[in-house]
Design a protein around this motif. Structure first.
Motif, PDB file in Angstrom:
ATOM      1  N   VAL A 147       0.840  -1.201   0.000  1.00  0.00           N
ATOM      2  CA  VAL A 147       0.000   0.000   0.000  1.00  0.00           C
ATOM      3  C   VAL A 147       0.874   1.250   0.000  1.00  0.00           C
ATOM      4  CG1 VAL A 147      -1.757   1.321   1.241  1.00  0.00           C
ATOM      5  CG2 VAL A 147      -1.980  -1.147   1.025  1.00  0.00           C
ATOM      6  N   GLY A 148       1.515   1.571   1.124  1.00  0.00           N
ATOM      7  CA  GLY A 148       2.364   2.754   1.149  1.00  0.00           C
ATOM      8  C   GLY A 148       1.571   4.043   1.245  1.00  0.00           C
ATOM      9  N   ARG A 149       2.305   5.165   1.219  1.00  0.00           N
ATOM     10  CA  ARG A 149       1.698   6.453   1.579  1.00  0.00           C
ATOM     11  C   ARG A 149       0.696   6.959   0.539  1.00  0.00           C
ATOM     12  NH1 ARG A 149       5.704  11.210   0.434  1.00  0.00           N
ATOM     13  NH2 ARG A 149       5.244  11.838   2.568  1.00  0.00           N
ATOM     14  N   LYS A 150       1.000   6.883  -0.750  1.00  0.00           N
ATOM     15  CA  LYS A 150       0.092   7.449  -1.755  1.00  0.00           C
ATOM     16  C   LYS A 150      -1.156   6.591  -1.933  1.00  0.00           C
ATOM     17  CE  LYS A 150       3.106  10.396  -4.442  1.00  0.00           C
ATOM     18  NZ  LYS A 150       3.505  10.843  -5.785  1.00  0.00           N
ATOM     19  N   ARG A 151      -0.976   5.288  -2.005  1.00  0.00           N
ATOM     20  CA  ARG A 151      -2.131   4.415  -2.184  1.00  0.00           C
ATOM     21  C   ARG A 151      -3.024   4.433  -0.946  1.00  0.00           C
ATOM     22  NH1 ARG A 151       1.704  -0.227  -4.769  1.00  0.00           N
ATOM     23  NH2 ARG A 151       1.922   0.725  -6.831  1.00  0.00           N
ATOM     24  N   ALA A 152      -2.395   4.543   0.236  1.00  0.00           N
ATOM     25  CA  ALA A 152      -3.193   4.618   1.467  1.00  0.00           C
ATOM     26  C   ALA A 152      -4.113   5.830   1.437  1.00  0.00           C
ATOM     27  CB  ALA A 152      -2.269   4.684   2.684  1.00  0.00           C
ATOM     28  N   ARG A 153      -3.598   6.977   0.989  1.00  0.00           N
ATOM     29  CA  ARG A 153      -4.416   8.186   0.922  1.00  0.00           C
ATOM     30  C   ARG A 153      -5.549   8.017  -0.081  1.00  0.00           C
ATOM     31  NH1 ARG A 153      -6.055  11.324   4.271  1.00  0.00           N
ATOM     32  NH2 ARG A 153      -3.922  11.584   5.090  1.00  0.00           N
ATOM     33  N   ARG A 154      -5.291   7.396  -1.223  1.00  0.00           N
ATOM     34  CA  ARG A 154      -6.338   7.201  -2.229  1.00  0.00           C
ATOM     35  C   ARG A 154      -7.441   6.285  -1.699  1.00  0.00           C
ATOM     36  NH1 ARG A 154      -1.741   5.939  -6.651  1.00  0.00           N
ATOM     37  NH2 ARG A 154      -1.040   8.072  -7.014  1.00  0.00           N
ATOM     38  N   LEU A 155      -7.010   5.192  -1.029  1.00  0.00           N
ATOM     39  CA  LEU A 155      -7.994   4.275  -0.465  1.00  0.00           C
ATOM     40  C   LEU A 155      -8.815   4.951   0.633  1.00  0.00           C
ATOM     41  CD1 LEU A 155      -5.708   1.112  -0.292  1.00  0.00           C
ATOM     42  CD2 LEU A 155      -7.779   1.319  -1.695  1.00  0.00           C
ATOM     43  N   PHE A 156      -8.153   5.730   1.470  1.00  0.00           N
ATOM     44  CA  PHE A 156      -8.821   6.432   2.573  1.00  0.00           C
ATOM     45  C   PHE A 156      -9.882   7.386   2.027  1.00  0.00           C
ATOM     46  CE2 PHE A 156      -9.303   9.609   5.902  1.00  0.00           C
ATOM     47  CZ  PHE A 156      -9.276   8.849   7.070  1.00  0.00           C
ATOM     48  N   GLU A 157      -9.521   8.109   0.992  1.00  0.00           N
ATOM     49  CA  GLU A 157     -10.463   9.071   0.410  1.00  0.00           C
ATOM     50  C   GLU A 157     -11.621   8.381  -0.291  1.00  0.00           C
ATOM     51  OE1 GLU A 157      -7.986  11.611  -1.951  1.00  0.00           O
ATOM     52  OE2 GLU A 157      -7.300  12.761  -0.207  1.00  0.00           O
ATOM     53  N   ALA A 158     -11.430   7.088  -0.605  1.00  0.00           N
ATOM     54  CA  ALA A 158     -12.527   6.318  -1.201  1.00  0.00           C
ATOM     55  C   ALA A 158     -13.373   5.635  -0.131  1.00  0.00           C
ATOM     56  CB  ALA A 158     -11.963   5.273  -2.159  1.00  0.00           C
ATOM     57  N   GLY A 159     -13.102   5.931   1.150  1.00  0.00           N
ATOM     58  CA  GLY A 159     -13.909   5.401   2.244  1.00  0.00           C
ATOM     59  C   GLY A 159     -13.352   4.149   2.898  1.00  0.00           C
ATOM     60  N   ILE A 160     -12.186   3.692   2.463  1.00  0.00           N
ATOM     61  CA  ILE A 160     -11.545   2.504   3.056  1.00  0.00           C
ATOM     62  C   ILE A 160     -10.481   3.011   4.012  1.00  0.00           C
ATOM     63  CG2 ILE A 160     -10.220   0.409   2.568  1.00  0.00           C
ATOM     64  CD1 ILE A 160     -11.473   0.525  -0.293  1.00  0.00           C
ATOM     65  N   GLU A 161     -10.761   2.968   5.320  1.00  0.00           N
ATOM     66  CA  GLU A 161      -9.932   3.686   6.279  1.00  0.00           C
ATOM     67  C   GLU A 161      -9.007   2.801   7.107  1.00  0.00           C
ATOM     68  OE1 GLU A 161     -12.418   6.212   8.626  1.00  0.00           O
ATOM     69  OE2 GLU A 161     -13.188   7.315   6.884  1.00  0.00           O
ATOM     70  N   THR A 162      -9.234   1.487   7.131  1.00  0.00           N
ATOM     71  CA  THR A 162      -8.417   0.603   7.957  1.00  0.00           C
ATOM     72  C   THR A 162      -8.115  -0.688   7.209  1.00  0.00           C
ATOM     73  OG1 THR A 162     -10.300  -0.542   8.945  1.00  0.00           O
ATOM     74  CG2 THR A 162      -9.545   1.473  10.049  1.00  0.00           C
ATOM     75  N   ARG A 163      -7.223  -1.465   7.784  1.00  0.00           N
ATOM     76  CA  ARG A 163      -6.908  -2.781   7.228  1.00  0.00           C
ATOM     77  C   ARG A 163      -8.178  -3.655   7.210  1.00  0.00           C
ATOM     78  NH1 ARG A 163      -1.899  -6.037   7.560  1.00  0.00           N
ATOM     79  NH2 ARG A 163      -0.971  -4.178   8.479  1.00  0.00           N
ATOM     80  N   ALA A 164      -8.968  -3.563   8.289  1.00  0.00           N
ATOM     81  CA  ALA A 164     -10.214  -4.344   8.357  1.00  0.00           C
ATOM     82  C   ALA A 164     -11.173  -3.934   7.238  1.00  0.00           C
ATOM     83  CB  ALA A 164     -10.871  -4.159   9.722  1.00  0.00           C
ATOM     84  N   ASP A 165     -11.259  -2.621   6.984  1.00  0.00           N
ATOM     85  CA  ASP A 165     -12.104  -2.145   5.876  1.00  0.00           C
ATOM     86  C   ASP A 165     -11.627  -2.734   4.554  1.00  0.00           C
ATOM     87  OD1 ASP A 165     -13.486  -0.592   7.667  1.00  0.00           O
ATOM     88  OD2 ASP A 165     -12.520   1.298   7.099  1.00  0.00           O
TER      89      ASP A 165
END
Length: 750
Positions: free
Chosen positions: A668-686
């Protein structure tokens, strides 16, 4: 000596050498065998680069394995460890297992217990000894590559003490020390109780000389015309002349900036000498380099490589350096402009070596100082590869007839300086005395001195007042360690490490770093991320960023604005040296804060005047030191452990607090984490339960990436067959660079 006549090695080894095209040993190799290297005898081999030192090491290690033993190969650099691991891996098809250890200093490396040959850096071996790796007791053979580095003030004492400890643990240990440039190899052999092979033999001729005017002036008094055309620099003329004979060139310069500017200029010389296939392959390499990081360094390096040239320095990311080294070995890249770090053992031979800059800036001297003969000869030794080059040639550049004479005298005709132990310096002593006591090698002052009597320092200075100096340094260091609660006892009493001292030694910290961290944590109940980044940045274990012109004023303002966040009191501006060090640490801390706040890598590089290699180096060091701070805080039962852990995780992944969990998923890393977060996926469980179309949309339609990420998160069905990306989950910003592969693979994505 025919390879079949070598006794003691495995039966298959002679056939292996023949398959490699080796029918007989080189004279220095034969001399090593005659000196007992395959019979377990210790040996110092001081022989030129390309004269077969590695085969001497293989003979020693494989004969030890054949006798049922275990071998360790110590290298100075992680990059060299990887290179040697790959080189030795061919033995695995004959049942010889090989492992490499370079990482976590707290790891005991138990998994290495069943390996026959282990490759590791000297720092890693030191940490393994400190942490009681049980297999260290089973070593039969230790090879110390580039042993002349005992002369280095930073890394030398670690190699010296580590070899002394290994010999104490295993009295019958075979030690094989290798170097191309030891001016006093006999001293090293005396220290290690070893036989000496001291040879100048090379399989191909190495011609050394100085270019001046329109000719090369060789050390043997001969000359050869090498004309410099109108408007052309001498270095470019030499590269052009080498290319005409289908050769490659290494150019050594004294700074990163000079390496980059030289590579850009020399690209104009190489680009017209490339054939169609080379241009195509170099274009592919250039795209690969651009994908390493989204920085100007990546872009500039890629532009040079497209034209057949490259630069190489510590500011480049390790991936940059690896790609350049591999392409240069293939002679696809025709010239590298490098700082002297490239001479430190990595296998990058060339037809010609040009030592363009023979002076470099010295902070201690306050100006430009000549390089040592040893350093220059290390660079020169890169010239010429057997089987590829008819000869090797190493040249310095002179601007006047007087300088021509000076360079011939100073470097071409001179022998390398003797290597000298740097163990008696207090910074080295702090670390190694504590470790020696904590790991049980000494339980009193007398026992410490007895152990130190087995070092190179004692061998070299026993008769010249060195013993008295060593005792003074030992006493001063013990006082410091006792005052900071790391050891108890001293004098003629029993000397032992405290629980805190054991922790500091295990963490591989400089005790002064540990004292600084402890003082800072005890002074601050609720440290902020910046405060913690600043705390670890002001330790001796972190190389601070340099304050450029104008930085003093800027960071003085920041210091007062954020004074409440510091772990400890801000020094007075009247304490000039201490205040400036505080500001340098603050600049370093601000860079780490920006990284942990998801500032783009290229912005960080431009703002702080650093390269991607510098960023990664500071991030890795900060992560290690914050991990150490977390352990120390736990040892002292401080309430700051959660804050330290969060700051460590943020700097590790380069993300804000809310992304720590997500960024920890592999791939994942920093850029992909931000993209996923902004798409509503905020945690590993999500992510584990996420709608695959949303994940694919957030990751810009990259099916393989999405599959890998979902699999790492534990998703039951990570396959992307038939999945359509959710357009509403796609990042809003225009990231065309990411689409073409340049932006996605920056160092925070891994």
């Amino acid at each position: 000596m025919d390879v079949a006549d070598v006794s003691g090695v495995p039966p298959w080894f002679a056939d292996h050498l023949r398959a490699e095209g080796i029918e007989s040993l080189y004279p220095p190799q034969a001399e090593a065998v005659e000196s007992g290297v395959t019979d377990g005898e210790s040996l110092v081999a001081s022989v030129p680069t390309a004269s077969g030192k590695t085969l001497v090491a293989q003979l020693a290690m494989l004969s030890a394995v054949e006798r049922g033993g275990k071998a360790l190969y110590i290298v100075p650099l992680r990059a060299l460890a990887s290179e040697k691991r790959e080189e030795f891996s061919i033995f695995e098809e004959h049942g010889v297992s090989v492992g490499v250890a370079t990482g976590d200093y707290e790891d005991t490396g138990e998994w290495l217990a069943d390996k026959d040959v282990i490759v590791a850096t000297s720092e890693k071996v030191d940490s393994l000894v400190r942490n009681g790796a049980p297999w260290v007791d089973d070593l039969d053979c230790v090879v110390a590559d580039e042993v002349h580095l005992v002369d280095d003030p930073g890394r030398g004492p670690t190699l010296e003490v580590t070899l002394a400890k290994l010999r104490r643990i295993n009295p019958a240990l075979q030690v094989v020390a290798l170097s191309a440039t030891v001016g006093n190899a006999a001293d090293v052999a005396e220290w290690l109780d070893a036989e000496l092979v001291d040879s100048t033999w090379r399989p191909i001729e190495l011609r050394k000389g100085v270019h001046y005017g329109q000719a090369v002036h060789y050390g043997d008094g001969s000359q050869q015309e090498l004309r410099v055309e109108s408007g052309e620099k001498p270095t470019a003329a030499i590269v052009r002349d080498t290319l005409a004979d289908d050769g490659s060139t290494l150019v050594f310069v004294n700074s990163r900036r000079n390496a980059e500017s030289a590579a850009k200029r020399l690209a104009n010389t190489t680009k017209g000498r490339l054939d169609r296939e080379e241009r195509q392959r170099l274009a592919e390499l250039a795209e690969e380099l651009r994908g390493v990081s989204d920085t100007e360094t990546s872009e500039d390096l890629a532009d040079c490589v497209e034209a057949g040239a490259a630069f190489h320095h510590a500011g480049c990311a390790s991936e940059h350096r690896s790609i350049v080294e591999d392409a240069f070995r293939e002679r696809l890249i025709k010239v590298i402009a490098a700082t002297p770090t490239l001479a430190a053992g990595v296998n990058t031979p060339s037809r010609r070596v040009v030592v363009r800059d023979w002076r470099r800036y010295s902070g201690e001297a306050g100006g430009m100082q000549p390089l040592s003969v040893l350093e220059v000869h290390q660079m020169m030794g890169r010239a010429g590869r057997p089987g590829r080059d008819p000869y090797g040639e190493a040249l310095l550049l002179a601007n006047s007839h007087d300088e021509l004479d000076e360079l011939l005298d100073r470097y071409v005709w001179a022998d390398p300086e003797p290597v000298e132990s740097k163990l008696a310096r207090e910074p080295s002593m702090r670390t190694h005395l504590l470790a020696t006591v904590a790991s049980g090698f000494a339980d009193s002052r007398a026992a410490l001195l007895e152990f130190l009597d087995q070092t190179l320092y004692a061998t070299q200075y026993r008769d010249g007042g060195g013993t008295d100096n060593l005792e003074r340094v030992v006493d001063t260091t013990l006082e410091y360690l006792e005052a900071n609660g790391f050891v108890e006892g001293g004098g003629d009493e029993r000397l032992e490490a405290t629980n805190l001292g054991h922790t500091v030694s295990r963490l591989y910290l400089d005790p002064m770093s540990a004292a600084e961290i402890i003082d800072g944590l005890e002074a601050t109940a609720e440290p902020t991320a910046l405060g913690l980044y600043h705390l670890v940045s002001r330790t001796p274990d972190m190389y601070e960023l340099y304050l450029r012109s104008g930085d003093d004023e800027e960071y003085t303002m920041v210091a007062y604005e954020r004074e409440s966040e510091f772990c400890g009191d801000l020094p007075s501006e009247f304490e000039e040296e201490r205040f400036e060090d505080w500001l340098s640490a603050l600049k370093t801390a601000r860079m780490l804060e920006d990284w942990a706040s998801e500032v783009d890598e290229d912005e960080i590089a431009e703002e702080y005047g650093v390269g991607p290699g510098d960023i990664r180096g500071k991030v890795d060091t900060a992560e290690w030191l914050l991990g150490a701070a977390e352990s120390l805080a736990g040892e002292l039962d401080l309430a700051s452990v959660p804050a330290i852990r969060e700051a460590r995780k943020r700097v590790q992944h380069g993300v804000g607090e809310e992304l720590i969990d997500l960024a920890g998923v592999r791939g994942v890393g920093r850029k992909r984490a931000r993209r996923l977060f902004e798409a509503g996926i905020e945690t590993r469980a999500d992510l584990r339960e996420a709608d695959k179309s949303v994940v694919l949309g957030a990751l810009r339609g990259r099916e393989k990436t999405a599959e890998n990420v979902l699999e790492a998160a534990g998703h039951q069905h990570p396959e992307m067959d038939g999945v359509v990306p959710d357009a509403s989950a796609a990042p809003e910003e225009d990231e065309s660079a990411a689409e073409d592969g340049r932006g996605q693979a920056n160092l925070g994505d891994f």
